[in-house]
Design a protein around this motif. Sequence first.
Motif, PDB file in Angstrom:
ATOM      1  N   GLY A  57       0.846  -1.195   0.000  1.00  0.00           N
ATOM      2  CA  GLY A  57       0.000   0.000   0.000  1.00  0.00           C
ATOM      3  C   GLY A  57       0.874   1.234   0.000  1.00  0.00           C
ATOM      4  N   GLY A  58       0.220   2.396  -0.116  1.00  0.00           N
ATOM      5  CA  GLY A  58       0.950   3.660  -0.126  1.00  0.00           C
ATOM      6  C   GLY A  58       1.715   3.854   1.174  1.00  0.00           C
ATOM      7  N   THR A  59       1.130   3.398   2.263  1.00  0.00           N
ATOM      8  CA  THR A  59       1.793   3.547   3.559  1.00  0.00           C
ATOM      9  C   THR A  59       3.127   2.805   3.552  1.00  0.00           C
ATOM     10  OG1 THR A  59      -0.342   3.732   4.659  1.00  0.00           O
ATOM     11  CG2 THR A  59       1.540   3.125   6.045  1.00  0.00           C
ATOM     12  N   GLU A  60       3.126   1.576   3.051  1.00  0.00           N
ATOM     13  CA  GLU A  60       4.379   0.822   3.016  1.00  0.00           C
ATOM     14  C   GLU A  60       5.399   1.503   2.109  1.00  0.00           C
ATOM     15  OE1 GLU A  60       4.476  -3.228   1.478  1.00  0.00           O
ATOM     16  OE2 GLU A  60       6.654  -3.133   1.626  1.00  0.00           O
ATOM     17  N   SER A  78      -0.127  16.316   3.636  1.00  0.00           N
ATOM     18  CA  SER A  78       0.431  15.012   3.268  1.00  0.00           C
ATOM     19  C   SER A  78      -0.263  13.868   3.987  1.00  0.00           C
ATOM     20  CB  SER A  78       1.924  14.979   3.613  1.00  0.00           C
ATOM     21  OG  SER A  78       2.592  16.039   2.991  1.00  0.00           O
ATOM     22  N   SER A  79       0.025  12.665   3.498  1.00  0.00           N
ATOM     23  CA  SER A  79      -0.538  11.433   4.063  1.00  0.00           C
ATOM     24  C   SER A  79      -0.026  11.188   5.492  1.00  0.00           C
ATOM     25  CB  SER A  79      -0.119  10.270   3.167  1.00  0.00           C
ATOM     26  OG  SER A  79      -0.057   9.074   3.869  1.00  0.00           O
ATOM     27  N   ILE A  80      -0.895  10.621   6.337  1.00  0.00           N
ATOM     28  CA  ILE A  80      -0.486  10.320   7.716  1.00  0.00           C
ATOM     29  C   ILE A  80       0.569   9.205   7.765  1.00  0.00           C
ATOM     30  CG2 ILE A  80      -2.646  11.029   8.848  1.00  0.00           C
ATOM     31  CD1 ILE A  80      -3.050   7.797   9.022  1.00  0.00           C
ATOM     32  N   THR A  94      -2.372  15.543  -3.128  1.00  0.00           N
ATOM     33  CA  THR A  94      -2.662  15.180  -1.738  1.00  0.00           C
ATOM     34  C   THR A  94      -4.031  14.506  -1.694  1.00  0.00           C
ATOM     35  OG1 THR A  94      -3.545  17.402  -1.406  1.00  0.00           O
ATOM     36  CG2 THR A  94      -1.257  17.008  -0.737  1.00  0.00           C
ATOM     37  N   GLU A  95      -4.251  13.744  -0.625  1.00  0.00           N
ATOM     38  CA  GLU A  95      -5.447  12.908  -0.587  1.00  0.00           C
ATOM     39  C   GLU A  95      -6.756  13.698  -0.623  1.00  0.00           C
ATOM     40  OE1 GLU A  95      -4.902   8.948   1.915  1.00  0.00           O
ATOM     41  OE2 GLU A  95      -3.491  10.507   2.478  1.00  0.00           O
ATOM     42  N   ILE A  96      -6.844  14.813   0.090  1.00  0.00           N
ATOM     43  CA  ILE A  96      -8.102  15.569   0.157  1.00  0.00           C
ATOM     44  C   ILE A  96      -8.202  16.635  -0.938  1.00  0.00           C
ATOM     45  CG2 ILE A  96      -9.495  17.148   1.597  1.00  0.00           C
ATOM     46  CD1 ILE A  96      -9.656  14.214   2.478  1.00  0.00           C
ATOM     47  N   VAL A 152       8.737  11.260  -3.827  1.00  0.00           N
ATOM     48  CA  VAL A 152       7.460  11.813  -4.303  1.00  0.00           C
ATOM     49  C   VAL A 152       6.330  10.842  -3.971  1.00  0.00           C
ATOM     50  CG1 VAL A 152       6.131  12.508  -6.342  1.00  0.00           C
ATOM     51  CG2 VAL A 152       8.551  13.144  -6.147  1.00  0.00           C
ATOM     52  N   ASP A 153       5.363  11.327  -3.186  1.00  0.00           N
ATOM     53  CA  ASP A 153       4.169  10.532  -2.906  1.00  0.00           C
ATOM     54  C   ASP A 153       3.127  10.868  -3.976  1.00  0.00           C
ATOM     55  OD1 ASP A 153       1.966   9.210  -2.020  1.00  0.00           O
ATOM     56  OD2 ASP A 153       1.945  10.090  -0.002  1.00  0.00           O
ATOM     57  N   ALA A 154       3.099  10.007  -5.007  1.00  0.00           N
ATOM     58  CA  ALA A 154       2.114  10.173  -6.087  1.00  0.00           C
ATOM     59  C   ALA A 154       1.013   9.137  -5.897  1.00  0.00           C
ATOM     60  CB  ALA A 154       2.797  10.030  -7.445  1.00  0.00           C
ATOM     61  N   GLY A 155       0.742   8.815  -4.630  1.00  0.00           N
ATOM     62  CA  GLY A 155      -0.249   7.792  -4.276  1.00  0.00           C
ATOM     63  C   GLY A 155      -1.516   7.938  -5.090  1.00  0.00           C
ATOM     64  N   ILE A 156      -2.079   9.149  -5.080  1.00  0.00           N
ATOM     65  CA  ILE A 156      -3.383   9.329  -5.714  1.00  0.00           C
ATOM     66  C   ILE A 156      -3.268   9.955  -7.103  1.00  0.00           C
ATOM     67  CG2 ILE A 156      -4.158  11.650  -4.978  1.00  0.00           C
ATOM     68  CD1 ILE A 156      -6.620  10.127  -3.721  1.00  0.00           C
ATOM     69  N   GLY A 157      -2.158  10.665  -7.375  1.00  0.00           N
ATOM     70  CA  GLY A 157      -2.071  11.400  -8.647  1.00  0.00           C
ATOM     71  C   GLY A 157      -1.202  10.749  -9.715  1.00  0.00           C
ATOM     72  N   ALA A 204      -1.852   1.732  -7.548  1.00  0.00           N
ATOM     73  CA  ALA A 204      -2.626   1.222  -8.693  1.00  0.00           C
ATOM     74  C   ALA A 204      -4.056   0.885  -8.308  1.00  0.00           C
ATOM     75  CB  ALA A 204      -1.934  -0.010  -9.278  1.00  0.00           C
ATOM     76  N   TYR A 205      -4.354   0.819  -6.996  1.00  0.00           N
ATOM     77  CA  TYR A 205      -5.717   0.449  -6.595  1.00  0.00           C
ATOM     78  C   TYR A 205      -6.660   1.644  -6.584  1.00  0.00           C
ATOM     79  CZ  TYR A 205      -4.705   2.346  -1.970  1.00  0.00           C
ATOM     80  OH  TYR A 205      -4.376   3.184  -0.940  1.00  0.00           O
ATOM     81  N   LYS A 206      -6.178   2.828  -6.958  1.00  0.00           N
ATOM     82  CA  LYS A 206      -7.062   3.988  -6.998  1.00  0.00           C
ATOM     83  C   LYS A 206      -7.609   4.152  -8.423  1.00  0.00           C
ATOM     84  CE  LYS A 206      -5.222   5.952  -2.800  1.00  0.00           C
ATOM     85  NZ  LYS A 206      -4.124   6.675  -2.182  1.00  0.00           N
ATOM     86  N   ILE A 207      -7.178   5.179  -9.139  1.00  0.00           N
ATOM     87  CA  ILE A 207      -7.794   5.476 -10.436  1.00  0.00           C
ATOM     88  C   ILE A 207      -7.609   4.347 -11.465  1.00  0.00           C
ATOM     89  CG2 ILE A 207      -5.861   6.689 -11.525  1.00  0.00           C
ATOM     90  CD1 ILE A 207      -7.885   8.853 -12.354  1.00  0.00           C
TER      91      ILE A 207
HETATM   92  C1  LIG Z   1      -3.865   6.645  -0.767  1.00  0.00           C
HETATM   93  C2  LIG Z   1      -2.694   7.452  -0.393  1.00  0.00           C
HETATM   94  C3  LIG Z   1      -1.760   7.010   0.563  1.00  0.00           C
HETATM   95  C4  LIG Z   1      -1.974   5.816   1.478  1.00  0.00           C
HETATM   96  O1  LIG Z   1      -2.149   4.664   0.888  1.00  0.00           O
HETATM   97  P1  LIG Z   1      -2.543   3.311   1.655  1.00  0.00           P
HETATM   98  O2  LIG Z   1      -2.497   2.345   0.533  1.00  0.00           O
HETATM   99  O3  LIG Z   1      -3.893   3.525   2.251  1.00  0.00           O
HETATM  100  O4  LIG Z   1      -1.507   3.054   2.652  1.00  0.00           O
HETATM  101  C5  LIG Z   1      -0.634   7.779   0.775  1.00  0.00           C
HETATM  102  N1  LIG Z   1      -0.465   8.960   0.162  1.00  0.00           N
HETATM  103  C6  LIG Z   1      -1.357   9.429  -0.736  1.00  0.00           C
HETATM  104  C7  LIG Z   1      -1.116  10.754  -1.379  1.00  0.00           C
HETATM  105  C8  LIG Z   1      -2.497   8.697  -1.030  1.00  0.00           C
HETATM  106  O5  LIG Z   1      -3.399   9.197  -1.875  1.00  0.00           O
END
Ligand SMILES: *Cc1c(COP(=O)(O)O)cnc(C)c1O
Length: 372
Positions: A80-83, A115-117, A170-172, A197-202, A229-232
Motif C-alpha cells: 500500500g501507499g503507507t508501506e 500530506s498522508s499520515i 494530496t489525498e483531500i 514523491v508521494d504520487a499515491g493518488i495522482g 494502482a488500486y485507486k484510479i
Molecule cells: C492513498 C494514499 C496514501 C496511502 O495509501 P494506503 O495504501 O492507504 O496506505 C498515501 N499517500 C497518498 C497521497 C495517497 O493518496
Amino acid sequence: MGVPGSFLDPRVFYHKVAVGDPLLSAMLENPNHIGCHTIDKKSESFFSGTHEIECDAIKICAEKIFGGQPNSQDGYIAGGGTESTIEALWVYRNYFVKTYQARPSEIGVLFSEDSSISIIKGCDLLDIRPFIVKVHSQNRKIDKEYLRQLIRSAKDRGILYFIVVLNMGTEIFGSVDDPDLVCAQLEEQNVPFKIHVDAGIGGFIFPFTQPTHKLSFKNPKITSINTDAYKILRAPFGTSVFMIRKGYMDFALTKEARYVAGKDHTLIGSRSGANAIAVWMLLKTLGSKGMNYKMQRIFIRTRQLCEALDKKHIDYFHEPGMNIVAIKNKYMTRQIESLYGLVPDDTENPQWWRVIVMDHVDNALLDAFIEH
Ligand SMILES: *Cc1c(COP(=O)(O)O)cnc(C)c1O
C-alpha cells in the motif's frame, strides 16, 4: 517440499471460476513475490515467471510514466501507499546513517500539512523527527516563508539532514507540491537532502494530463516515487508501485535474511504475486493510448464540474490536471454529503468536502450532484 506456500485450498475456494481468467488463476496459484526482483534475478525460483511480470510493470511505470532512463530504477509492488512511503523513509534514513555517519536524531522529515499520515507513522517507527510545513489555506501551496523558518529552527534543534516527501496529489485536495520552491530553500540553507514523491493518488493521472510536470525521474533531485494502482487504475488493494533510482535499495537490505534467495529489500516480506499481475494486466491492456484516453476523459469531466461550480459561485479548490475537487463546507449540507458519499478534510470540524472523479463518476452522476 521446502516451501510453506501452496495454491489456495480447493475444498474451500472454487477453482473452476478461474478458468480462462488470468488474475483469478494467479490468485488461486498463489505465487509469493517476496523481495525486490528488479535488483537481480536470483530471487525464489519457484515463481520466477511471475517475478518477470512484476519487473515489467515496474519498468513501464518508472520509464514510460515517470520518465526514468532505461534499466535505471528498481522497485516492487508494495502492500500500500503507507508501506511505500515508509520504505522510502527507511532507505534514506539508512543512507544518511551509512554515508554521513548521521545519528537518527539528526535526520528530519519535511512534508506539507496536507500530506498522508503514513509519513508520521514512518517517523515514529524509524525514530526520525517530522517537520510539518504549513500551506496557504486557499491555494494549498507550501508557505515559502514558513518553510524557510522551519528549516532554520530544525537546524537550530540539531537536524543536519533532511528527507523530503513531496506530493503529486494530496489525498483531500489533490494539490501538487513545487519541487523548485522546496529545493531552493534547502540549498540556500546548505543542508543535504533526499526527495521522495508521494504520487499515491495522482501518479496515474497527473503525468498524462500535465506531461511537463517536475516530479518525475527526469528531475535529477528526485530519487524515488510511489503511486497506488488500486485507486484510479482500478487494481485490487495491496498494489502500490514503489520505484527508486538504482543504487539505493541496498540501504534497506536485510542481509540476515539468508534463507530468502536474492535476500529481502522490502518492508512487507511475503506478498501476493497476483497483485503484480493485476497491475501489469491493466497497464498492458490499456496501453499508453488507452491510459491517455481514460485520464483525459476523467480530467475533462473534472473541469466540467469546476465550470458548473463557477457558474453557481461556489468556492472550491482544484489542482489543474487532477481529478479531485474540494468544495468549501459552507455550500454543503449533511444530506448532499451522505447522498454522494463525499469525504471531509477533518471529520470533527470539516472545512472542505472532497469529490474525486473516477470512471464511475459519469456525467449523469455529476449533473445530478450539481442540480442537488
Ligand atoms: C492513498 C494514499 C496514501 C496511502 O495509501 P494506503 O495504501 O492507504 O496506505 C498515501 N499517500 C497518498 C497521497 C495517497 O493518496
